[in-house]
Motif scaffolding. Structure first.
Motif, short mmCIF file in Angstrom:
data_model
loop_
_atom_site.label_atom_id
_atom_site.label_comp_id
_atom_site.label_asym_id
_atom_site.label_seq_id
_atom_site.Cartn_x
_atom_site.Cartn_y
_atom_site.Cartn_z
N ALA A 189 0.86 -1.18 0.00
CA ALA A 189 0.00 0.00 0.00
C ALA A 189 0.89 1.23 0.00
O ALA A 189 1.90 1.29 0.72
CB ALA A 189 -0.91 0.01 1.21
N ILE A 190 0.52 2.22 -0.81
CA ILE A 190 1.33 3.43 -0.93
C ILE A 190 0.42 4.64 -0.96
O ILE A 190 -0.67 4.61 -1.52
CB ILE A 190 2.20 3.38 -2.21
N GLU A 191 0.87 5.72 -0.33
CA GLU A 191 0.15 7.00 -0.38
C GLU A 191 1.10 8.06 -0.92
O GLU A 191 2.22 8.21 -0.42
CB GLU A 191 -0.38 7.39 1.00
N LEU A 192 0.67 8.80 -1.93
CA LEU A 192 1.52 9.81 -2.56
C LEU A 192 0.67 10.95 -3.07
O LEU A 192 -0.57 10.85 -3.14
CB LEU A 192 2.33 9.20 -3.70
N ASP A 193 1.34 12.04 -3.43
CA ASP A 193 0.63 13.15 -4.04
C ASP A 193 0.30 12.79 -5.48
O ASP A 193 -0.84 12.57 -5.84
CB ASP A 193 1.44 14.45 -3.94
N VAL A 211 -0.41 -3.84 -5.84
CA VAL A 211 -0.12 -2.54 -5.24
C VAL A 211 -1.41 -1.74 -5.13
O VAL A 211 -2.15 -1.59 -6.12
CB VAL A 211 0.92 -1.76 -6.09
N TYR A 212 -1.69 -1.23 -3.93
CA TYR A 212 -2.86 -0.39 -3.67
C TYR A 212 -2.34 1.02 -3.42
O TYR A 212 -1.51 1.23 -2.53
CB TYR A 212 -3.64 -0.91 -2.47
N ALA A 213 -2.82 1.99 -4.19
CA ALA A 213 -2.28 3.34 -4.14
C ALA A 213 -3.36 4.37 -3.82
O ALA A 213 -4.45 4.33 -4.41
CB ALA A 213 -1.60 3.69 -5.45
N ILE A 214 -3.04 5.27 -2.90
CA ILE A 214 -3.88 6.44 -2.63
C ILE A 214 -3.16 7.63 -3.25
O ILE A 214 -2.08 8.01 -2.82
CB ILE A 214 -4.07 6.67 -1.12
N PHE A 262 3.99 -1.00 3.71
CA PHE A 262 3.48 0.34 3.44
C PHE A 262 4.59 1.29 2.97
O PHE A 262 5.70 1.27 3.50
CB PHE A 262 2.82 0.92 4.69
N LEU A 263 4.25 2.14 2.00
CA LEU A 263 5.15 3.18 1.51
C LEU A 263 4.48 4.54 1.65
O LEU A 263 3.27 4.66 1.48
CB LEU A 263 5.50 2.95 0.04
#
Length: 309
Positions: A189-193, A211-214, A262-263
């Motif tokens: 899971a990754i959260e980025l702009d 990969v799950y991305a926000i 998590f990233l």
């Protein structure tokens, strides 16, 4: 070959480059057109040009390379870019054009020619790639904020259409040189702009892991789906607009394994841990227990079972 000088009214001057038609033009001479001034950088007589006429083939063609003049001084960066392009050194030409654009020289003219010479022939492929692997189905190709100008092999200049500025280079090779994820069976899971370059390993890991991305800036993040080398990566990425949508997905689909790696920034990773704990606690209740994938385990003791065993 794309010609940076597109002004039709210069055709007469080019025609007169031929010594047989007067030959009154020379390198360094300035021309005035439509209130703007240009300086002749090079002249092709009989199809050859460059230092000692080492470029081209004798073919009776007359041509000249000119560059805009500003406040009486040639914009040398732009002039260099034009010369590099005419010599088919397209990488160096693009570097110079981007630098000149950044410095505010002839921005509209430069951008129009960059798109004409570097983008137009690749537009169909970018569009096809985007439609194949877009991570946000509600964002159309034309709504994307970023374009990727082909540069060197598997490298692209990023141009922000909304901000009208270049944002550096994305290198596919560099993205794929990231270390392998040591958790072989874990999803990510990754959260980025929006900038996937900050977490380049996430795209490489998508080859083997889910990969799950926000992505908080969806139109810029989705733009990366245009890049042909990333198609197989983005096909395996499920993207969300925010944390609420991310948690809702795992709350509703209890048969989907919760990511354990998590990233993101420290605050993002802490939020991922919180969501994991909440959803794990829900999944072991009667209400949240998944009933679609039931695993029955039968254990047979193999130690101290007596002489009949």
């Amino acid at each position: 070959m794309c010609n940076f000088i597109t002004y039709n009214d210069m055709s007469i001057e080019v025609y007169l480059v031929d010594p047989g038609k007067g030959g009154k033009f020379y390198i360094g001479k300035k021309l005035g057109r439509n209130g703007k001034e240009y300086k002749i950088l090079d002249i092709s007589r009989n199809g050859t040009y460059g230092n000692k006429k080492q470029y081209g083939v004798p073919n009776h063609m007359q041509a000249m390379t000119v560059a805009p003049v500003k406040d009486g001084v040639v914009e040398e960066i732009l002039a260099y870019g034009i010369q590099q392009f005419e010599e088919k050194k397209y990488d160096a030409a693009l570097d110079a054009m981007v630098l000149a654009f950044t410095k505010g020289y002839q921005r509209e003219w430069i951008l129009a020619n960059i798109y004409s010479c570097y983008m137009d022939g690749n537009e169909a492929e970018f569009r096809e790639c985007y439609n194949t692997c877009c991570i946000y189905k509600d964002i159309s190709y034309t709504e994307c904020c970023l374009d990727f100008i082909p540069y060197k092999d598997s490298e692209y200049y990023i141009f922000d259409k909304m901000e009208q500025k270049f944002l550096g280079i994305v290198s596919v090779q560099e993205m794929f040189q990231a270390e392998e994820l040591k958790r072989e069976f874990d999803d990510v899971a990754i959260e980025l702009d929006w900038d996937w370059r900050k977490y380049k390993e996430s795209l490489k890991w998508a080859f083997k892991h889910k990969v799950y991305a926000i992505c908080h800036d969806r139109k810029r993040a989705a733009s990366f789906c245009k890049i042909p080398e990333f198609v197989d990566c983005f096909r395996k990425i499920k993207a969300f607009a925010d944390r609420k949508a991310y948690q809702k997905y795992f709350h509703e689909y209890t048969g989907v394994v919760l990511p354990r790696f998590f990233l993101g920034e420290e605050g993002s990773r802490q939020e991922f841990v919180r969501i994991w704990e909440e959803e794990h606690a829900y999944r072991i209740t009667a209400e949240g227990r998944n009933k679609d994938h039931i695993l029955l385990t039968i254990g047979i003791p193999t130690y101290d079972r007596g002489f009949l065993s």
